[in-house]
Design a protein around this motif. Structure first.
Motif, PDB file in Angstrom:
ATOM      1  N   ILE A  73       0.814  -1.226   0.000  1.00 31.82           N
ATOM      2  CA  ILE A  73       0.000   0.000   0.000  1.00 31.82           C
ATOM      3  C   ILE A  73       0.846   1.274   0.000  1.00 31.82           C
ATOM      4  O   ILE A  73       0.327   2.368   0.212  1.00 31.82           O
ATOM      5  N   ILE A 131     -10.575  -1.430  14.925  1.00 28.00           N
ATOM      6  CA  ILE A 131     -10.763  -2.859  14.674  1.00 28.00           C
ATOM      7  C   ILE A 131     -10.394  -3.605  15.942  1.00 28.00           C
ATOM      8  O   ILE A 131      -9.219  -3.639  16.320  1.00 28.00           O
ATOM      9  N   LEU A 176      -5.417  -9.744   5.225  1.00 25.43           N
ATOM     10  CA  LEU A 176      -5.468  -8.540   4.406  1.00 25.43           C
ATOM     11  C   LEU A 176      -4.408  -8.601   3.300  1.00 25.43           C
ATOM     12  O   LEU A 176      -4.682  -8.296   2.133  1.00 25.43           O
ATOM     13  N   LYS A 221      -5.505 -10.861   0.544  1.00 29.04           N
ATOM     14  CA  LYS A 221      -6.578 -10.243  -0.244  1.00 29.04           C
ATOM     15  C   LYS A 221      -6.032  -9.214  -1.227  1.00 29.04           C
ATOM     16  O   LYS A 221      -6.444  -9.169  -2.385  1.00 29.04           O
ATOM     17  N   GLU A 248     -12.405  -8.169   5.883  1.00 31.06           N
ATOM     18  CA  GLU A 248     -13.241  -7.723   4.773  1.00 31.06           C
ATOM     19  C   GLU A 248     -13.575  -6.233   4.896  1.00 31.06           C
ATOM     20  O   GLU A 248     -13.465  -5.464   3.943  1.00 31.06           O
ATOM     21  N   LEU A 267     -11.945  -3.968   6.628  1.00 37.91           N
ATOM     22  CA  LEU A 267     -10.731  -3.165   6.488  1.00 37.91           C
ATOM     23  C   LEU A 267     -10.347  -3.036   5.018  1.00 37.91           C
ATOM     24  O   LEU A 267     -10.047  -1.949   4.528  1.00 37.91           O
ATOM     25  N   TYR A 268     -10.425  -4.154   4.312  1.00 34.72           N
ATOM     26  CA  TYR A 268     -10.068  -4.152   2.892  1.00 34.72           C
ATOM     27  C   TYR A 268     -10.967  -3.197   2.124  1.00 34.72           C
ATOM     28  O   TYR A 268     -10.516  -2.371   1.333  1.00 34.72           O
ATOM     29  N   LYS A 270     -12.690  -0.653   3.269  1.00 39.06           N
ATOM     30  CA  LYS A 270     -12.430   0.735   3.655  1.00 39.06           C
ATOM     31  C   LYS A 270     -11.201   1.267   2.926  1.00 39.06           C
ATOM     32  O   LYS A 270     -11.210   2.358   2.354  1.00 39.06           O
ATOM     33  N   LEU A 271     -10.118   0.474   2.885  1.00 35.75           N
ATOM     34  CA  LEU A 271      -8.893   0.922   2.213  1.00 35.75           C
ATOM     35  C   LEU A 271      -9.148   1.147   0.731  1.00 35.75           C
ATOM     36  O   LEU A 271      -8.599   2.055   0.116  1.00 35.75           O
ATOM     37  N   LYS A 272     -10.023   0.324   0.179  1.00 39.77           N
ATOM     38  CA  LYS A 272     -10.353   0.450  -1.231  1.00 39.77           C
ATOM     39  C   LYS A 272     -11.208   1.711  -1.471  1.00 39.77           C
ATOM     40  O   LYS A 272     -10.924   2.497  -2.386  1.00 39.77           O
ATOM     41  N   LEU A 303     -11.266   4.369   0.282  1.00 37.73           N
ATOM     42  CA  LEU A 303     -10.422   5.555   0.485  1.00 37.73           C
ATOM     43  C   LEU A 303      -9.303   5.638  -0.563  1.00 37.73           C
ATOM     44  O   LEU A 303      -8.464   6.522  -0.499  1.00 37.73           O
ATOM     45  N   PHE A 347      -6.687   3.736  -1.038  1.00 39.11           N
ATOM     46  CA  PHE A 347      -5.319   3.358  -0.670  1.00 39.11           C
ATOM     47  C   PHE A 347      -4.942   2.026  -1.310  1.00 39.11           C
ATOM     48  O   PHE A 347      -3.790   1.650  -1.354  1.00 39.11           O
ATOM     49  N   ILE A 348      -5.974   1.297  -1.764  1.00 37.08           N
ATOM     50  CA  ILE A 348      -5.702   0.110  -2.571  1.00 37.08           C
ATOM     51  C   ILE A 348      -6.373   0.355  -3.918  1.00 37.08           C
ATOM     52  O   ILE A 348      -7.557   0.716  -3.948  1.00 37.08           O
TER      53      ILE A 348
END
Ligand SMILES: Cc1cc2nc3c(=O)[nH]c(=O)nc-3n(C[C@H](O)[C@H](O)[C@@H](O)COP(=O)(O)OP(=O)(O)OC[C@H]3O[C@@H](n4cnc5c(N)ncnc54)[C@H](O)[C@@H]3O)c2cc1C
Ligand SMILES: Cc1cc2nc3c(=O)[nH]c(=O)nc-3n(C[C@H](O)[C@H](O)[C@H](O)COP(=O)(O)OP(=O)(O)OC[C@H]3O[C@@H](n4cnc5c(N)ncnc54)[C@H](O)[C@@H]3O)c2cc1C
Lengths: 339, 263
Positions: free
Chosen positions: A244, A318, A329, A332, B250, B252-253, B255-257, B259, B261-262
């Motif tokens: 990232i 979290i 993560l 994924k 899931e 977190l992933y 959210k990062l997407k 925003l 960041f991914i």
């Protein structure tokens, strides 16, 4: 108290930013402060000034005109090539006497922290250190909010009856304005008598430190605390960092354990960071830590203890085990990237 | 060579109370200690004395109980100490504190080199050293991380800047503030404790100073006013996620997407 004469605040006008630099390289905190100065100035209808002290800095002064100042006051003399306290203070004094600004903002850099108090003492006025919030009252009094006692207390400080009012602000606390393509405002060259530029300090050498990636400049940070069990688990964290585009940072106990370079420590006795995103992993959220990162745009905290104070500052908390969440993560993200 | 080290007494913990009305700290009854950063200043002085000889004085401003940190300085090896104490000094901000200390310094006599800590752990401004130098009209260098050489008329030091290291030569008399880790501070010695237990601590008050104008000291002489004190804010605009590890990952992933960041 007996009748202390009140000063005439109308005689002091303008919000001034000290242009922090070494050898003409302007420190980015300067632009952040110009942004803040503009915001405050519009509330009380004052101009925004910058004072720039150095040698051969005319070109650099032009750059400041892209950030929305009304006037840059330039002291450009060969005696000013390196920062030395007496001549720099003399220029500042000259500027204040001639222009009479109401408010002066200085970056809390090594230079700023040395220069601002000297100037404040010369004018017997107040200086508030490391402000995190600044506002201005209608009567031009600056509202200065700062942490003390290691961040356990916030104090609102006022300088009600002296001018100019001085405040220092750390880098990455305020936000820099967008650079305009057009220039605005003007540059005024200031004269100062040579005798005022004497110094009992001689600069023998200035050596560049090795250029290091600074977590202060990172846009994305993954911060690790004692919830990370061993140094070799950094491998997993680093893998996520690469995926990232993040920098790795740590809490103080990990520095004490020798797991990382001290420059990667966030907090009161470390660096202040203000990234777009910070993910804290196994960090409890002691005030000494959060003091250095609470300004971040987005804070995601992973901690298995739902009572951990980090959840008071996090935007997304979290409650879980980092050793469960992070490997999943990573998988994924890898899958989505087709790796 | 005469070296003067400035030391401050600070609360022993960070949990302290504040007088709601004046915004001044309630220091009575709070456990206190020497400002930890001042130990580095004192150690620097002791090392210089080891090499070059001379005399080390310490000076503090504070309530009468601040004598204890002067005793502690004696146990580490300081030769001489004075305390500036007067009800009229109470409630001082940086300006009033620095002015009081500068008057005290004039009272106790000349020093070639004045050493301050980098900052304190209570007020935490790092401003007192430079302001004293201004009131004394002497040069100063802050953030000194190394003493390179003591010459007859000057001192050569290394100053830590964000991107550079500067080596500068400062003429005496001058003031420096030192970084922590410049030297490892020694522990107070029991032998010195016995040796110095009867050593005098001079105490000065406003009437001893050249400038007796009360308006320049304490709360009256302080241009800054603490208007209010409050705890740091907590962020109420937040989401807390609980659940099993797959659900958490899931969320977190996603959210990062969202925003970006991914990608
Ligand atoms: C919550 C809070 C916020 C504050 N904010 C400000 C502010 O922004 N501006 C302001 O003007 N005042 C402020 N003050 C007041 C100020 O902190 C102190 O009252 C002042 O006396 C000393 O400043 P300092 O502790 O920051 O010292 P620093 O400047 O951090 O101390 C640096 C060095 O100076 C020497 N020194 C400092 N004080 C003494 C002393 N009493 N005796 C001997 N040596 C000393 C020591 O060598 C020390 O290491 C604040 C106080 C509080 C409680
Ligand atoms: C004057 C002073 C200055 C200081 N300056 C700093 C500073 O600049 N920076 C700094 O960081 N600290 C600083 N400290 C130290 C600070 O007070 C804290 O001790 C420190 O921040 C705690 O670090 P931590 O959160 O990593 O560890 P801890 O407080 O031990 O927290 C570890 C957390 O990890 C969680 N955890 C454990 N296992 C897991 C798992 N498998 N998954 C998820 N969560 C898990 C636990 O629930 C716990 O909340 C300073 C202290 C003092 C006195």
């Amino acid at each position: 108290e007996e009748d202390i004469p009140q000063i005439d605040k109308n005689k002091w006008k303008g919000i001034c930013v000290y242009v922090d630099h070494v050898e003409g390289n302007i420190h980015p905190v300067t632009f952040e402060l110009i942004g803040k100065a503009r915001e405050l100035a519009s509330k009380i209808n004052h101009p925004v000034y910058a004072v720039f002290i150095g040698e051969n800095i005319k070109d650099k002064a032009e750059e400041i005109l892209h950030y929305g100042v009304d006037e840059v006051f330039l002291y450009d003399n060969k005696e000013l090539v390196d920062f030395r306290i007496e001549p720099y203070t003399a220029c500042f004094e000259d500027f204040i006497n001639k222009i009479k600004p109401s408010i002066i903002l200085v970056g809390a850099t090594t230079v700023g922290r040395s220069l601002a108090p000297r100037v404040a003492a010369r004018f017997r006025t107040g200086l508030t250190a490391d402000c995190t919030v600044l506002d201005v009252k209608e009567n031009t009094d600056l509202v200065q909010i700062r942490p003390a006692f290691g961040g356990n207390i916030m104090a609102q400080i006022n300088t009600p009856n002296t001018r100019p009012q001085l405040a220092t602000v750390r880098y990455k606390v305020m936000s820099a304005p967008q650079r305009n393509d057009e220039k605005s405002g003007k540059i005024t060259l200031m004269d100062i008598e040579k005798e005022k530029l004497n110094s009992n300090i001689e600069v023998i050498s200035v050596t560049k430190k090795e250029k290091e990636v600074s977590i202060s400049d990172a846009e994305v940070i993954i911060a690790c605390g004692r919830g990370v069990k061993s140094q070799k688990d950094f491998e997993m964290i680093k893998e996520l960092c690469d995926l990232i585009g993040a920098q790795i940072a740590v809490t103080r106990p990990l520095i004490e354990a020798g797991w990382a370079d001290a420059k990667r420590q966030i907090g009161l006795s470390g660096r202040t960071v203000k990234p777009k995103l910070i993910i804290t992993c196994g960090i409890s959220g002691a005030v000494q830590f959060t003091a250095g990162m609470r300004g971040s745009d987005c804070i995601i905290a992973i901690n298995k203890d739902e009572k951990a104070p980090i959840f008071n500052v996090a935007h997304y908390g979290i409650v879980g085990d980092l050793y469960e969440v992070l490997p999943r993560l990573i998988e994924k993200i890898k899958v989505s990237k087709g790796a | 060579m005469d070296i003067l080290v400035l030391i401050k007494q600070v609360p022993g913990t960070n949990k302290v109370e504040v007088d709601e009305k004046t915004g001044v700290l309630k220091r009575d009854g709070v456990d206190s200690k020497m400002n930890p950063y001042d130990l580095y200043a004192l150690e620097t002085a002791l090392r210089i004395k080891q090499n070059k000889g001379g005399k080390i004085s310490v000076l503090s401003m504070g309530p009468p109980q601040a004598e204890s940190i002067i005793k502690e300085a004696y146990m580490m090896g300081a030769d001489d100490g004075a305390l500036l104490s007067d009800r009229k000094f109470a409630g001082a901000d940086v300006l009033a504190t620095s002015y009081t200390l500068s008057q005290g310094i004039k009272k106790i006599g000349k020093a070639d080199l004045i050493i301050c800590g980098k900052q304190t752990t209570d007020g935490d401004t790092a401003q007192v050293g430079p302001e004293i130098a201004e009131f004394l009209g002497i040069p100063h260098v802050a953030n000194v991380r190394k003493i390179i050489e003591i010459k007859e008329k000057s001192i050569v030091v290394e100053m830590d800047m964000p991107e550079t290291v500067e080596i500068v030569d400062i003429k005496f008399p001058c003031l420096i503030t030192v970084e922590k880790d410049i030297f490892q501070p020694r522990l107070p010695s029991y032998k010195k404790k016995l040796e110095t237990k009867d050593r005098e601590i001079k105490v000065f008050s406003l009437k001893d100073f050249d400038d007796k104008n009360e308006k320049k000291y304490g709360l009256n002489g302080s241009p800054t006013q603490v208007e209010r004190i409050f705890p740091p804010s907590v962020n109420n605009d937040k989401e807390i996620w609980q659940g099993n590890s797959d659900e958490l990952t899931e969320k977190l992933y996603k959210k990062l997407k969202d925003l970006k960041f991914i990608q």
